[in-house]
Structures are given as C-alpha cells and as structure tokens.
Design a protein around this motif. Structure first.
Motif, PDB file in Angstrom:
ATOM      1  N   ARG B 847       0.890  -0.978   0.021  1.00 51.86           N
ATOM      2  CA  ARG B 847       0.300  -0.135  -0.163  1.00 51.86           C
ATOM      3  C   ARG B 847       0.463   1.309   0.221  1.00 51.86           C
ATOM      4  N   ASP B 850       4.127   3.556  -4.831  1.00 49.72           N
ATOM      5  CA  ASP B 850       4.159   3.929  -6.180  1.00 49.72           C
ATOM      6  C   ASP B 850       2.846   2.557  -6.879  1.00 49.72           C
ATOM      7  N   LYS B 853       0.166   0.178  -5.762  1.00 47.39           N
ATOM      8  CA  LYS B 853      -0.419   0.775  -3.839  1.00 47.39           C
ATOM      9  C   LYS B 853      -2.135   0.002  -4.348  1.00 47.39           C
ATOM     10  N   ASP B 854      -2.826   0.321  -5.364  1.00 46.87           N
ATOM     11  CA  ASP B 854      -3.551  -0.234  -5.871  1.00 46.87           C
ATOM     12  C   ASP B 854      -4.095  -1.676  -6.525  1.00 46.87           C
ATOM     13  N   PRO B 856      -5.367  -5.294  -5.363  1.00 46.17           N
ATOM     14  CA  PRO B 856      -6.448  -5.971  -4.859  1.00 46.17           C
ATOM     15  C   PRO B 856      -5.365  -6.780  -4.059  1.00 46.17           C
ATOM     16  N   ASN B 878      -7.746  -5.720   0.904  1.00 45.67           N
ATOM     17  CA  ASN B 878      -9.413  -6.110   0.444  1.00 45.67           C
ATOM     18  C   ASN B 878     -10.702  -6.754   0.824  1.00 45.67           C
ATOM     19  N   THR B 900     -11.717  -4.031  -9.984  1.00 44.07           N
ATOM     20  CA  THR B 900     -10.180  -3.109 -11.021  1.00 44.07           C
ATOM     21  C   THR B 900     -10.773  -2.991 -12.332  1.00 44.07           C
ATOM     22  N   GLN B 903     -12.994  -0.300 -12.523  1.00 48.15           N
ATOM     23  CA  GLN B 903     -12.559   1.507 -12.638  1.00 48.15           C
ATOM     24  C   GLN B 903     -11.685   1.590 -13.449  1.00 48.15           C
ATOM     25  N   GLN B 904     -11.299   0.489 -14.267  1.00 49.71           N
ATOM     26  CA  GLN B 904      -9.515   0.411 -15.652  1.00 49.71           C
ATOM     27  C   GLN B 904     -10.855   1.195 -16.646  1.00 49.71           C
TER      28      GLN B 904
END
Lengths: 167, 906
Positions: B847, B850, B853-854, B856, B878, B900, B903-904
């Motif tokens: 987390r 960078d 960090k996203d 899952p 998560n 995800t 989101q993408q």
C-alpha cells in the motif's frame, strides 16, 4: 489414644462407683451383620429425607452430593468405602439414611443401611481394633467394642473424611 | 480499657484510610508543588496522627509524625519548595507510620526496633537542615516588624497548643522505659520551638483557610458506616439462600396455578431480586481502590529504574466484586512492574526515538458484556518477538527449530510460560521470581483471560477480562443422563438444535470424534454423557429426535457440547465441591436448584481439555508432525482414509461436504462414468486409482464416499475405509511424492500418508468441472499467492489454476514483494502468518509503494477471527477469506478483479 485408654481403664478399676460417667455413647448403624458406630458428639444429625444427586466421574465410594439446608455435602457410600461385600452394597443403594458427621466447616454424609440405637459402652470395653476384621477395611476402624451379641466397630471419622485414603 | 481499645480501633481504621490518601497526595504534590489545598490536607492528616499518637502514648509514632509535620509546615508556609528529596523523605515517613500502625493493630504495641529511632534522627536532621536553609534564605522576611505583629495573636494560641503537646510528650517520655526513647523525646522537645517559630512566619494567612475544609470531612462520616466484611459475606450467603427459596416457591406457585399465590409470589420475587442486587452492591467496590495504590508504586518504580513515567488512570469508578479486587492486586502490580522495567525506555532513548521523554502508562478499566476489562498500556519499546524467542530457547522452553516456525504472536505468548523473564538484566524491580505465568494462572483462576498485544517500538497492551462477581452467576441449565447440570453463561456462545435430518447431513463421525459444520466452521462435538462416562444412560429418545448442541467457548477454542435437553437459564449460587470431588476437573462447583436438589456446575475449560486430550493422543502418534510447535493458524482437521490396504491418504476435512456409504449395487454406469443417486441427482464417483499411481480399490460390498460440493455440483471419491480424523498442524513434504493429484506426504500416526490434491484430481476427471462461464476476462488474470506452507500453497494455486487463472507463488511476504517488483499481477492472495514478512506487513508495504498500491489483496487464513479481520482491514486488505473455502475465495477473486476492471474501464 491407646495410652489414654490405658489410663481410663486403670481409673475405672480404682473407682468403680464412677462407672456411669466413664461410658461413651455411640450412634450405631448396621450393615447386614456388621454393627458400626460413631461417637455421639461426632454426629451432627441423622436425616432420612435427603436426595442424593449422583456425581459422574467421582471416586467409586462417593454416592453423590446432598443438600442439607443450603449446604452441599458429599455423600459417602459407607459400604464401598469400607470395602464390604457386594450383597451389602446392593441393598444399601436403596437406602437413604444419611448420617451427617464431620467438622462444621465441611461435614460429610454417610449413607448407611439401617440406623441402630444410641448405646452406652463402658470405656473399659473399648479396645484397639484387631489386626484383621473380616470383610471390613481396617484402616477406617478406630476402636472395637465387644458387646454381648455382636462387635461394635467404631469408625475413624478423620480417615473417612480424608480423600487420600483409598476406599 | 475496652473503651480505649474501641478508640484505638477507630483511630487505626481512620489512619489507614488517611494514609492511602497520603501516598497519592504526595505524588500529586510533587507534580503540582503549588497546590496549597493539597499541602493542607496532608498537613491535617499528619497532624491528626501526631495528636492521637500523643494521646495513646505511642512515642515513636508521635516522633515521626511530629518531624514530618515540621517539614510540612515549612512547605505549607512556602518557606521551602517541594522537591524530590522532600517527597522521598515524607513518603518514607508514611511507610514507617504504616509499619507502626500495622504493628499496633497486631500486638497493640509499637515495634521495638532501633530502625525507627534511626529514622526519627534522620528525619530530625533533615528538618533541621531545612530550617537552616530557610534561615539563610529569608532573614529579611523574619525581621519585618509588620508581619510579626499581625501574627501575634495566632502565635500565642499556637504556642499554647504546642505547650500542652509538649507536656504530654514529656509525661510519655518519663513513663517510657527505653533510654533511647527518652533521648529521642528530648530531641523532640528541643525541636518544638523551631517548629513554632516557623509557623509564626506565615501563619496568619494560612490558618483561617485551614479550618474551613475540615467541616465536610466530618459530615461525610455520618453517611457511611463501617461494616465488618464477614457480615457482608454472611448477608451474601443468606441472600443466596433466599434466591433459592424463591426459585422453589415460584415452581410450586406455577404448579398450583393459584392466581393469588402467583401474584404474591411475583411481588416477593421482585423484592428478592432487588435485595440480592443491593447486597451484591455492598460487595462491589470501585477498582479505584486498587488503582489508587499505583501512583505511588509507579513513582517508586520509575525512580528506581531511572525512568520518567506518567500514570494515567481511567475508569477508576468501575465496580467489581471485593473478592476479585483482592486477587487482582498482585497480578496488576506485576504487570505494571513489567511495563516500567521492560517496556518504557529511559528518557535518553525515548528522545532518540522521537518519543516524549516521559513515558505514559495507562491503567484502564471498563465494563463490557458482563465482564470487567482491565487494560495496562504503555508506550514503551514493545516486546521484540525475536528476543522472546531467543530467551525461550535459552531457557529451554522451546527448541531453535520450533522458534523458526512460530509466529510473532505465538512468540509473545511464550512470556506466559513458566519461568520466563525477558529483562536482559534482572533488576530489583522485576525478576523477583514471579513470572507472567503466575499472573496468567491467577487471572484464569478467577475465570478470566489475559491477552497481550505488542507492537515493537510502539508499546504493549495487556488486556485482562474478568467476571464481575464469583458468587452468583447466570447459567444455562441442561439435562444429560437424567441429571441437571449448570453451564456458566460466560462460556456460552449459542444453542443449536438439529433435527434428525440436519444431523445426518451435517454431523460427521470420523473415528471416535464427531464434528458439526457450523456456518462453514468445523466444530468438534463432545457428548456430555460420554465425558461423564454414563453412556448407558444415553437417552434413546433424544438421540432419535436430533441433537441439542450447546456451543461453548473455552478460551481459545470453541466446541459443541451435546446434551439430552436444554432447560432454561437461571441465576445460580456457586457452592464449592467437597474435598472428595474437588479434583474432578469437569466440575466448577455445585448449586441448588429451585426444587432443592443439587446440580453440578460444569467447568467448560475442564471439559474442553478432554477434547484436547484426545487431540493430543493422536498428536503423540504423529511422530513427525507433533515435533513442530506450529501455529494455531496452521492447525486443521484432516480426514484420514484408505483405498487399498497399507496405503494411507489424507485431505483437509473442511473440503468435505459429507461422508456416506454406498452399496456396490447402487453404482450405475452412465456414459462410461460411474455415478450414484444423491439428493435427487446423479453424482459422479471417482475411483482414485484411475488418476493416481496407487493400488486399486479392493472388491467390497460397501464403499465409503467422500462427497464434495464445489461449484454448485456434487462429486465423490470412492474409498474403502474412513480411518480417523486428526487435529494437527501439517508439515507436508512435497518433494518425495510430488505429482499430479498429490500435494505431498507427511508422516501421520507413524504412517506415510499422501495428501491428495482434490481440485487437481477432479479436474483431471472432468476438465470442465470448475469452469464457470462467468470467468471470461479479456486476458488471463495473474495472481500472486504468498503462503509459507507448501501444502496450502499448492492447494491454493491448484484451485486457482483450475478456475483459469495464471498463478505465481511466493514462500513468504519478502519473496512476494521481490516478485512484485519484477512482474505485474492483477491480484495478491496472502497468508497472514509467514516468516520474514507476514501478511499484514506485506500489505502495508504494497500500500505504501506507488507502483502497485492499488492492487487488490485478499488475505486468507485457516481461522477467521474478528480481530484478524479488523487488523487486516486496517492494514489495507480488500477481502478476508478462509483459505480452504474454494468457492468463497474464487468469488472474492472474481469480485475484486471485476471491480478493478470496471475502474480501469472508467
């Protein structure tokens, strides 16, 4: 203890007129032919109406627990504790005669077959138990006393109370 | 004479109370030296002691009180400032006064010890020194004529008091036998004028104020009555009896169904309940009574350890039973000692570490769910699991091999092992031969638990949970073998009633043990009749009409207790067992029921230990596995079975849906495959020898079925015998037998046992079995699996690959992080307990990076504790799933990958 008896005996011999005062009273109870007794001042009460609640996993000689006016006592199957013969034990299981004895802090209840009379015995007749007593674990017998018809076995309350002693 | 005794008794009682207060006041005074009220309060207390001691002729006591008062008066008059030196000597005198009082209480005499006289001399010299300092400091003030004038009337009075006091002392001194007493008295007499002088200085301003606050104290005593503790205990017993009598009456009233009787009874019931509560309250004391001793203890300890510690007390008003308060005092002291000695660092180190120089120790108490929680929290160095491990190895508590396998949390629990102390040096504070094991035992004796949480560098929190009271407890009454038993409500989790149908479906009998699947968890069952060895009284009726399961919590594990019937819950009065029965660990005591009969109170921990015994029996047989003191986390129930003689197999019990038997005649062949009728469908059965290099299933009339329910479908393995179940930790060797369908091998019960890869076998049997139409993602999702146990690693990747994912595995968090640096992944599945870097640490690392960090993250574990879940969420996980629950894990993977992608896309 036996020393004391010796003294008592000599006392009785020297002053026969005091003979009445030199007797001991025993609460007695029966097992078939056996007659047992406890000094009357060691018996708190005799109660015939106590239900015994069995305690699984307890030692063999423990019949269960009883409720004596809010106090919970361990009920000891006297026959098993003394190692009496099987027949005697069977009859005993039906009986619910509780002889409550012991110190006031934690008394115990002895389940006996039949309650006898209170008898007075001259101290001179009280003797230490013989080396063997037929059918009874000797370690629980403190004294014996020859009566005209049978032998009174005076039980050792402390030995009965002591959980370390094997039944 | 008796009247004097009476007065002496009152004096001692009052003095003791006051002295407790003094301890605290002095410590407060040191922090707030300007607090005039506080000084006056202290002064008053000491003055009273001095006066009364004079009245009784306790010369030593009077001497100490006198010089303390002397010092105090200078403080009060602002001539000297309270500093550590003064506080220390005053606290010392409080200790001496306490010792004298204790001796007075015991023997009615003052202790005949030269030590006390020495101290009087020391005290006197100190007081003299202060006077001199004062004289040097403030010669001008003394010469000020105005002030002296103002002071005159008061001083005159003062002098009179002093005069009369002196007279009594002189008398005492004359009647005193020892010469030394006399000499000390003469010294006292010499010292008096100095005191009077010092009082003169600022007396006018302080005197009037001094008298005012005395009034409320006098008022307070009228609303409180001192009651003998034994009387309270007796009342408590009587209240208990009354509750029992009431219970009996309620029963009779219900039987007679006379409305008037019932009404009268209800009224009485209310009164009795109220009475019981009120009497209970008399036994309740605020925990502050114990906590209040700690400011002093903490002060002394921190000075001794050259550390600066600030004590914060929260919830001192929390009440609990007097008998418990007495017992927890020592454990608390011990833990506070530990915190100061081992926890909080010295000021220099704290500053280096960017912490405030003064360490904070919090003692906190509060009620939670009928229990009292006490927390001792420090912001010190925390406990280093590595150090604990090293120490444990040194002390021979564990072997180095064991140390390598245990988790940090388990390492912390080692502190509670007998004979353990982590202090590098044994200081005079801790290391007094009492270990945390004693603390734990004491708390557990009260029916409480101890938990330890520690974060290296941030501090340690010890959490104690104890019951409110021991005398009257709510309990559930159950029936078994014709007898009633009471189960303390504290241990009760829930009640489950199974119909015969549900029982057949969800209860599995394996070897001698039974298990029930409660919402996905395997719950070992204990039959009370069996534990109590009265199986002959097994109620035929109840077993034919389903099962009554009482789910109980015994500290760290849950189990189901099977009883014949569940009656009711009741408040019961706990009575001890006689000495012939005390040793039986299945009972916690006895109680009386409403009908006057006795019922036994079950000891849940004791009963659970019969289960542990069984587990340990089998553990002893597992030569290889039992050597490992492996994590609770990795423990699991295994199902052991055979196909052909002398070939042993195992698979995780959690995968199994149910076990069944099938007659050879019931197996049909449909489309070249064997099936049987099951729940209205035809279910494929797999003969393992077709897929594994093993001896074929021998011919039998009946076979056992191990049935799995996966992906909404049923499928079964055909085996010749179910051997046993085993609660153990697995250490699977995956080298020797590694091949398709086999995860590895281990030695269980002295036999080489093959661990089957259930998912893999099913997939070989039917490649489409796990195909879910929904998993039609554009590219094949890549999943990284971090898991230290090879067994679970293979299992996880096996079913993930079967579901169409590309899987890469890592042995621990560190390895996972290294792989992540090099390659891209869509999702991480991580175990919690791993060597080098655990799941929480890995999550935090991810987390804070960078690059990924996203990503899952799903944390998997073999147990799902709420605490772990919470920690996981805090760390940034998560989702959180049991690792053996394939369907749930796959669902979670799908959900997270789906979200995800959305989101993408957006």
């Amino acid at each position: 203890m036996s020393d004391m008896n010796q003294n008592n005996i000599s006392e009785i011999e020297s002053t026969p007129e005091l003979r009445n005062e030199d007797t001991l009273e025993f609460t007695t109870f029966f097992y078939n032919d056996h007659l047992f007794g406890l000094p009357i001042d060691e018996v708190i009460e005799i109660n015939r109406a106590l239900d015994v609640t069995p305690v699984p996993l307890a030692p063999d000689y423990v019949a269960g627990v009883v409720n004596l006016r809010g106090q919970i006592l361990t009920a000891i199957n006297l026959a098993k504790r003394l190692g009496l013969k099987k027949e005697a034990q069977k009859e005993q299981e039906i009986s619910h005669n509780n002889v409550i004895t012991g110190n006031r802090e934690e008394p115990i209840s002895l389940l006996v077959q039949r309650i006898g009379d209170v008898i007075s015995v001259p101290k001179s007749q009280i003797e230490p138990p013989p080396d063997t007593i037929a059918g009874v674990d000797r370690s629980f017998v403190k004294f014996v006393c020859k009566l005209p018809r049978n032998l009174l076995m005076v039980l050792d309350r402390e030995a009965l109370e002591n959980p370390e002693k094997a039944g | 004479m008796s009247m004097e005794d009476e007065i002496l008794k009152d004096f001692l009682a009052e003095a003791k109370e006051n002295l407790e207060q003094l301890d605290q006041d002095f410590v407060e005074l040191e922090q707030d030296p300007e607090n005039g009220e506080l000084i006056k309060s202290i002064f008053r207390t000491v003055h009273t002691i001095k006066g009364t001691a004079g009245f009784f002729g306790f010369t030593t006591l009077e001497g100490i009180a006198h010089f303390s008062e002397d010092i105090l008066s200078k403080v009060r008059d602002g001539l000297v400032r309270v500093d550590e030196e003064i506080t220390t000597i005053l606290l010392q005198s409080v200790d001496y006064i306490k010792a004298i009082l204790a001796s007075l209480e015991q023997s009615g005499k003052e202790p005949d010890d030269i030590e006390y006289l020495d101290f009087i001399v020391e005290l006197r010299n100190f007081a003299e020194k202060l006077t001199k300092e004062k004289d040097e400091d403030k010669p001008k003030e003394q010469s000020s004529p105005e002030e002296t004038k103002n002071a005159e009337p008061e001083t005159a009075e003062d002098d009179k008091v002093v005069q009369s006091e002196q007279e009594t002392t002189k008398q005492e001194a004359e009647s005193g036998e020892s010469k030394e007493d006399k000499s000390s008295k003469t010294e006292t007499a010499k010292e008096e004028p100095v005191k009077a002088e010092s009082k003169k200085d600022k007396a006018p301003t302080t005197k009037p104020k001094l008298k005012k606050p005395a009034a409320p104290t006098a008022h307070l005593t009228e609303t409180h009555v001192r009651v003998d503790v034994h009387l309270l205990d007796k009342l408590m017993n009587l209240a208990g009896e009354l509750v029992l009598s009431r219970n009996r009456l309620v029963q009779i009233a219900t039987q007679l169904s006379d409305p008037e009787l019932i009404t009268a009874n209800q009224r009485m019931s209310l009164v009795v309940t109220d009475l019981q509560e009120q009497i209970m309250k008399t036994r309740m004391q605020p925990i502050g009574n114990v906590f209040n001793k700690f400011p002093r203890i903490v002060r002394d300890l921190s000075r001794g350890a050259k550390k600066q510690v600030q004590l914060r007390i929260e919830g001192a008003e929390t009440e609990l039973d007097r008998s418990i308060i007495e017992v927890i005092k020592d454990p608390l002291t011990h833990m506070v000692r530990n915190s100061i000695d081992h926890g909080i660092e010295s000021p220099e180190i704290r500053i280096q570490k960017d912490k405030p120089a003064i360490g904070t120790l919090v003692m906190r108490a509060y009620h939670e769910g009928g229990q009292v929680i006490i927390e001792i929290q420090d912001d010190g160095a925390g406990i280093d699991p590595e150090k604990v491990k090293a120490k444990a190895i040194e002390k021979g508590v564990i072997t180095p091999e064991q140390a390598a396998t245990i988790s940090d949390r388990e390492a912390l629990m080692l502190i509670f092992q007998p004979g353990f102390s982590t202090a590098e040096q044994v200081t005079n504070i801790s290391g007094r031969g009492v270990g945390m094991d004693v603390v734990k035992t004491n708390i557990e004796k009260l029916g409480g638990t101890v938990e330890l949480n520690s974060e290296k560098g941030l501090g340690t929190t010890v959490r104690i949970k104890i019951p409110l009271t021991l005398a009257i407890i709510p309990a559930l009454i159950v029936r078994s073998g014709g007898q009633r038993y009471a189960i303390p409500q504290v241990n009760l989790v829930e009640l489950v009633r199974l119909s015969t149908e549900a029982m057949e479906k969800n209860v599995q009998v394996i070897g001698n043990s039974e298990f029930y699947r409660l919402r996905g968890q395997i719950l070992p069952l204990i039959r009370l009749n069996r534990v109590l060895k009265c199986e002959e009284c097994d109620d035929k009726e109840s077993s034919s009409s389903g099962l009554n399961i009482v789910v109980l919590n015994s500290g760290d594990r849950q189990f189901g207790l099977v009883v014949d019937a569940i009656n009711d819950s009741e408040e019961i009065v706990v009575k001890p067992l006689g000495q012939h029965l005390k040793h039986i660990n299945c009972y916690a005591g006895t109680t009386l029921m409403g009908d006057g009969r006795v019922a036994l109170i079950l000891d849940v921990v004791g009963i659970a230990s019969t289960l542990n015994l069984r587990a340990e029996d089998s553990k002893r047989q597992t030569t290889l596995v039992s050597d490992k003191l492996s994590g609770e986390d990795e423990r699991q129930f295994l199902l052991l079975f055979t196909i052909a003689e002398d070939e042993y197999f195992a698979l995780p019990l959690a995968l199994v849906n149910r076990l069944d038997k099938v007659s050879i005649a019931d197996i049909e062949i449909v489309g070249g495959k064997e099936v049987i009728q099951f729940r209205g469908h035809s279910m494929p059965v797999i003969r393992l020898e077709n897929y594994l290099p093993i001896s074929p299933l021998p011919e039998q009339d009946h076979y056992h079925l191990i049935i799995f329910h996966m992906n909404e479908k049923d499928i079964a393995f055909l085996v010749s015998r179910i051997d046993d179940s085993l609660d153990t930790s697995v250490e699977v060797e995956d080298e020797a037998f590694k091949q398709e369908g086999i995860l590895g091998s281990a030695i269980l019960k002295d036999r080489t046992t093959l661990f089957l890869d259930v998912f893999n076998i099913i997939q070989i049997y039917d490649p489409d079995f796990f195909v879910v139409p929904k998993v039609a993602t554009a590219h094949q999702a890549r999943i990284l699996v971090a898991e230290d146990s090879s067994f679970y690693r293979n299992l996880l990747s096996s079913y993930l690959e079967a579901a169409g994912y590309e899987v890469v595995t890592a042995e621990d968090g560190q390895a996972a992080l290294e792989i992540l640096e090099k390659e891209d992944f869509d999702l991480l599945i991580t175990d919690i307990e791993m060597p080098r870097m655990n799941g929480f640490e890995l999550t935090k690392a991810i987390r804070s990076n960078d690059k990924f960090k996203d990503m899952p993250i799903i944390a998997v574990t073999s147990l799902s504790g709420e605490e772990d879940r919470r920690r996981g969420v805090q760390a940034g996980v998560n989702d959180y799933q049991p690792k053996l629950d394939r369907d749930q894990v796959l669902n979670a993977v799908q959900n997270l990958l789906g979200s995800t992608e959305m989101q993408q896309a957006a």
